[in-house]
Design an enzyme around this catalytic site. Structure first.
Site, PDB file in Angstrom:
ATOM      1  N   LYS A 169       5.462  59.786 -26.703  1.00  0.00           N
ATOM      2  CA  LYS A 169       6.389  60.130 -25.774  1.00  0.00           C
ATOM      3  C   LYS A 169       6.736  61.664 -26.364  1.00  0.00           C
ATOM      4  O   LYS A 169       7.187  61.564 -27.332  1.00  0.00           O
ATOM      5  CB  LYS A 169       7.455  59.426 -25.753  1.00  0.00           C
ATOM      6  CG  LYS A 169       7.428  57.970 -24.941  1.00  0.00           C
ATOM      7  CD  LYS A 169       8.703  57.365 -25.203  1.00  0.00           C
ATOM      8  CE  LYS A 169       8.984  56.373 -24.285  1.00  0.00           C
ATOM      9  NZ  LYS A 169       9.890  54.954 -24.662  1.00  0.00           N
ATOM     10  N   GLU A 211      11.911  53.048 -13.107  1.00  0.00           N
ATOM     11  CA  GLU A 211      10.542  53.487 -13.086  1.00  0.00           C
ATOM     12  C   GLU A 211       9.516  53.098 -11.868  1.00  0.00           C
ATOM     13  O   GLU A 211       8.309  53.162 -11.847  1.00  0.00           O
ATOM     14  CB  GLU A 211       9.837  52.806 -14.424  1.00  0.00           C
ATOM     15  CG  GLU A 211      10.567  53.538 -15.404  1.00  0.00           C
ATOM     16  CD  GLU A 211       9.715  53.247 -16.917  1.00  0.00           C
ATOM     17  OE1 GLU A 211       8.790  52.239 -16.692  1.00  0.00           O
ATOM     18  OE2 GLU A 211      10.300  53.653 -17.894  1.00  0.00           O
ATOM     19  N   ASP A 268       6.546  51.725 -29.764  1.00  0.00           N
ATOM     20  CA  ASP A 268       7.303  52.624 -29.174  1.00  0.00           C
ATOM     21  C   ASP A 268       8.507  52.903 -30.040  1.00  0.00           C
ATOM     22  O   ASP A 268       8.397  53.769 -30.746  1.00  0.00           O
ATOM     23  CB  ASP A 268       7.818  52.082 -27.675  1.00  0.00           C
ATOM     24  CG  ASP A 268       8.415  53.059 -26.919  1.00  0.00           C
ATOM     25  OD1 ASP A 268       8.691  54.137 -27.488  1.00  0.00           O
ATOM     26  OD2 ASP A 268       8.993  52.724 -25.941  1.00  0.00           O
ATOM     27  N   GLU A 307       9.659  45.783 -18.921  1.00  0.00           N
ATOM     28  CA  GLU A 307       8.439  46.362 -18.163  1.00  0.00           C
ATOM     29  C   GLU A 307       7.386  45.263 -17.976  1.00  0.00           C
ATOM     30  O   GLU A 307       6.986  44.704 -19.039  1.00  0.00           O
ATOM     31  CB  GLU A 307       7.834  47.439 -18.474  1.00  0.00           C
ATOM     32  CG  GLU A 307       9.036  48.764 -18.802  1.00  0.00           C
ATOM     33  CD  GLU A 307       8.442  49.875 -19.609  1.00  0.00           C
ATOM     34  OE1 GLU A 307       7.193  50.022 -19.319  1.00  0.00           O
ATOM     35  OE2 GLU A 307       9.165  50.569 -19.987  1.00  0.00           O
ATOM     36  N   LYS A 326       1.003  55.462 -19.382  1.00  0.00           N
ATOM     37  CA  LYS A 326       2.045  54.668 -18.742  1.00  0.00           C
ATOM     38  C   LYS A 326       3.072  55.457 -18.225  1.00  0.00           C
ATOM     39  O   LYS A 326       3.719  56.339 -18.763  1.00  0.00           O
ATOM     40  CB  LYS A 326       2.677  53.668 -19.977  1.00  0.00           C
ATOM     41  CG  LYS A 326       3.688  52.630 -19.756  1.00  0.00           C
ATOM     42  CD  LYS A 326       4.169  52.003 -20.865  1.00  0.00           C
ATOM     43  CE  LYS A 326       5.504  52.615 -20.943  1.00  0.00           C
ATOM     44  NZ  LYS A 326       6.406  51.420 -21.834  1.00  0.00           N
ATOM     45  N   ASP A 347       6.201  45.547 -21.751  1.00  0.00           N
ATOM     46  CA  ASP A 347       6.945  46.180 -22.612  1.00  0.00           C
ATOM     47  C   ASP A 347       8.214  45.161 -22.830  1.00  0.00           C
ATOM     48  O   ASP A 347       9.197  45.626 -21.807  1.00  0.00           O
ATOM     49  CB  ASP A 347       7.356  47.586 -22.409  1.00  0.00           C
ATOM     50  CG  ASP A 347       8.159  48.257 -23.338  1.00  0.00           C
ATOM     51  OD1 ASP A 347       8.553  47.713 -24.236  1.00  0.00           O
ATOM     52  OD2 ASP A 347       8.585  49.409 -23.262  1.00  0.00           O
ATOM     53  N   HIS A 361      16.261  49.050 -17.531  1.00  0.00           N
ATOM     54  CA  HIS A 361      15.849  49.842 -16.259  1.00  0.00           C
ATOM     55  C   HIS A 361      16.170  49.305 -14.778  1.00  0.00           C
ATOM     56  O   HIS A 361      15.876  49.861 -13.942  1.00  0.00           O
ATOM     57  CB  HIS A 361      14.346  50.099 -16.344  1.00  0.00           C
ATOM     58  CG  HIS A 361      13.906  50.773 -17.576  1.00  0.00           C
ATOM     59  ND1 HIS A 361      12.662  51.062 -18.076  1.00  0.00           N
ATOM     60  CD2 HIS A 361      14.533  51.626 -18.222  1.00  0.00           C
ATOM     61  CE1 HIS A 361      12.344  51.905 -18.881  1.00  0.00           C
ATOM     62  NE2 HIS A 361      13.632  52.188 -19.554  1.00  0.00           N
ATOM     63  N   SER A 381      16.235  53.237 -22.775  1.00  0.00           N
ATOM     64  CA  SER A 381      16.213  52.450 -23.864  1.00  0.00           C
ATOM     65  C   SER A 381      15.794  53.355 -25.118  1.00  0.00           C
ATOM     66  O   SER A 381      14.612  53.050 -25.706  1.00  0.00           O
ATOM     67  CB  SER A 381      15.306  51.290 -23.589  1.00  0.00           C
ATOM     68  OG  SER A 381      14.084  51.602 -23.500  1.00  0.00           O
ATOM     69  N   GLU A 399       4.258  45.843 -25.755  1.00  0.00           N
ATOM     70  CA  GLU A 399       4.645  47.071 -26.563  1.00  0.00           C
ATOM     71  C   GLU A 399       6.136  46.770 -26.887  1.00  0.00           C
ATOM     72  O   GLU A 399       6.892  45.851 -26.205  1.00  0.00           O
ATOM     73  CB  GLU A 399       4.856  48.095 -25.572  1.00  0.00           C
ATOM     74  CG  GLU A 399       5.625  49.470 -25.976  1.00  0.00           C
ATOM     75  CD  GLU A 399       6.019  50.404 -24.862  1.00  0.00           C
ATOM     76  OE1 GLU A 399       4.830  50.522 -24.160  1.00  0.00           O
ATOM     77  OE2 GLU A 399       6.757  51.096 -24.892  1.00  0.00           O
ATOM     78  N   HIS A 421       5.498  58.242 -20.061  1.00  0.00           N
ATOM     79  CA  HIS A 421       6.726  58.931 -19.521  1.00  0.00           C
ATOM     80  C   HIS A 421       7.931  58.520 -20.180  1.00  0.00           C
ATOM     81  O   HIS A 421       7.897  57.535 -21.013  1.00  0.00           O
ATOM     82  CB  HIS A 421       6.532  58.806 -17.692  1.00  0.00           C
ATOM     83  CG  HIS A 421       6.918  57.217 -17.694  1.00  0.00           C
ATOM     84  ND1 HIS A 421       7.442  56.895 -16.459  1.00  0.00           N
ATOM     85  CD2 HIS A 421       6.860  56.004 -18.380  1.00  0.00           C
ATOM     86  CE1 HIS A 421       7.292  55.332 -16.492  1.00  0.00           C
ATOM     87  NE2 HIS A 421       6.948  55.131 -17.717  1.00  0.00           N
TER      88      HIS A 421
HETATM   89  P1  PGA Z   1      12.799  54.570 -21.771  1.00  0.00           P
HETATM   90  O1  PGA Z   1      11.995  53.459 -21.639  1.00  0.00           O
HETATM   91  O2  PGA Z   1      12.261  56.025 -21.382  1.00  0.00           O
HETATM   92  O3  PGA Z   1      14.037  54.274 -21.124  1.00  0.00           O
HETATM   93  O4  PGA Z   1      12.935  54.564 -23.195  1.00  0.00           O
HETATM   94  C1  PGA Z   1      10.578  53.649 -21.770  1.00  0.00           C
HETATM   95  C2  PGA Z   1      10.131  52.722 -22.688  1.00  0.00           C
HETATM   96  O5  PGA Z   1      10.602  51.915 -23.611  1.00  0.00           O
HETATM   97  O6  PGA Z   1       8.780  52.627 -22.739  1.00  0.00           O
HETATM   98 ZN    ZN Z   2       8.809  50.959 -24.534  1.00  0.00          ZN
END
Ligand code: PGA
Ligand code: ZN
Length: 399
Positions: free
Chosen positions: A310, A182, A285, A141, A361, A217, A132, A20, A258, A338
């Site tokens: 990230k 995840e 994010d 999430e 996370k 999230d 996911h 995403s 998030e 991650h």
């Molecule tokens: P992604 O999702 O690694 O698939 O972008 C993680 C997140 O949105 O925190």
């Molecule tokens: Zn996110």
């Protein structure tokens, strides 16, 4: 990718990838075409071999800033689209690891110095939805946050016990316990709040209800269609989403939300922050993409109060550290993260301790790509011994 420095020390780094991804992230270079269904990275590998390797030869690996500056200059674009952020990040992280190895110190100490001793509170994504998982849940999430534990290792035990109790309870309800990207379960639950309730019930049965909080999230950009949020079969405006979070914050032990709103919805983000930001962590994010310019815009507009970090959203270690520094200088929390597509590389575990941000996370305690990070944190905790600090509830603002 591997980097060798004078004296023979080697650093190896693998880069992650997201499902995403935010629109404003640095560009991950893929080949397109038919082989590997277009996902091949032979162009990025060629860029490493033919451009990055010759450019870094002779550069001092101890000087991470100079290495990252050389990479930025070589790429020459704003979003690393010429060489690929994947090619650039591999070189940046492998350099740090080679330099740490040459110096004979662990990575968290090389990056964080003598003061690095704060272990992160983990947010474990135990129920997966959205992009996911291929299930009925719209939010991406649902995380259990063992903030009430005394140490990192105890926190991990609490979370693992909740996770496996949840498996039993889902199974008893005839729901799937197969896992999503995840490592969290991906059952077909009937609604968003039923996912939160399932985690709380598992925590209760495991005897840990007072030791945990909940983080979520939603990854709201993913269900923001034609200017509205499509959630649980309803169509909601930005204001109605804010009402929903206010209601959740009232009824559940919610610590962190998030990407509660879509990545370019600055005005609704501002109302969300005004209304709930005092007592609830609001993390950007896709909104901030680990980018100091986007974060600066957020700070100026009073948007969010935390940033998700990230490494591959921005592409170098130095820029990642800059984003964290800017956040903290402005009272924003930072959460090391991650990606949904991970590897065995555990750099982010060291980065969490190096920066002392107090939160990470990195998925459910399931699938080796996630567990590897927790194992690395356990090693660091053991090595720090009585020096290790676990911030617990103090890592969060609470209303
Ligand atoms: P992604 O999702 O690694 O698939 O972008 C993680 C997140 O949105 O925190
Ligand atoms: Zn996110």
């Amino acid at each position: 990718m591997e980097i060798e420095v004078d004296g023979g020390a080697v650093g190896r780094a693998a880069v992650p990838s997201g499902a995403s991804t935010g629109k404003h992230e640095a560009l991950e270079l893929r080949d397109g075409g038919e082989a590997w269904l277009g996902k091949g990275v032979s162009r990025a590998v060629r860029n490493v071999r033919e451009e990055i390797a010759p450019a870094l030869r002779g550069v001092d690996a101890d000087d991470q800033r100079a290495v990252d500056a050389a990479l930025l200059e070589l790429d020459g674009t704003k979003d690393k689209s010429r060489l690929g952020a994947n090619a650039v990040l591999g070189a940046s992280l492998a350099t740090a690891k080679a330099a740490a190895a040459a110096a004979g110190v662990p990575l968290y100490r090389w990056v964080g110095g003598a003061e690095a001793r704060v272990l992160p509170v983990p947010m474990l994504n135990v129920i997966n939805g959205g992009a996911h998982a291929r299930n009925s849940i719209d939010f991406q999430e649902f995380m259990v946050v063992p903030a009430g534990a005394e140490t990192f290792s105890e926190a991990l035990r609490v979370a693992v016990e909740v996770f496996h109790t949840l498996a039993k309870q889902l199974d008893a309800r005839g729901l799937s316990t197969a896992v999503g990207d995840e490592g969290g379960f991906a059952p077909d639950l009937p609604s968003t709040e039923s996912a939160i309730e399932a985690i709380l019930q598992a925590a209760e049965a495991a005897g840990h209800r007072d030791r945990i909080g909940i983080a979520t999230d939603p990854a709201a950009t993913e269900f923001f269609v034609d200017g509205a949020y499509r959630l649980d079969g309803r169509t909601l405006s930005g204001d109605e989403m804010v009402d929903l979070y206010a209601d959740f914050a009232d009824r559940f032990p919610l610590l962190s939300v998030e990407d509660g709103l879509a990545e370019d919805e600055w005005t609704s983000w501002r109302s969300l922050t005004e209304r709930l930001g005092e007592g609830l962590q609001l993390v950007g994010d896709d909104l901030f993409v680990t980018n100091v310019e986007r974060l600066q815009q957020g700070i100026e507009q009073g948007v969010a109060n935390a940033i998700l970090v990230k490494v591959n959203q921005i592409g170098t270690l130095s820029e990642t550290l800059d984003a964290i520094a800017l956040a903290r200088a402005n009272g924003y929390a930072a959460v090391i993260s991650h990606r949904s597509g991970e590897t065995e590389d555990t750099t982010i575990a060291d980065l969490a301790v190096a920066t002392g941000v107090g939160q990470i996370k990195t998925g459910a305690p399931s699938r080796s790509d996630r567990v590897a990070k927790y194992n690395q944190l356990l090693r660091i905790e053991e090595e720090l011994g009585s020096e290790a600090v676990y911030p617990g509830w103090d890592a969060f603002r609470r209303g």
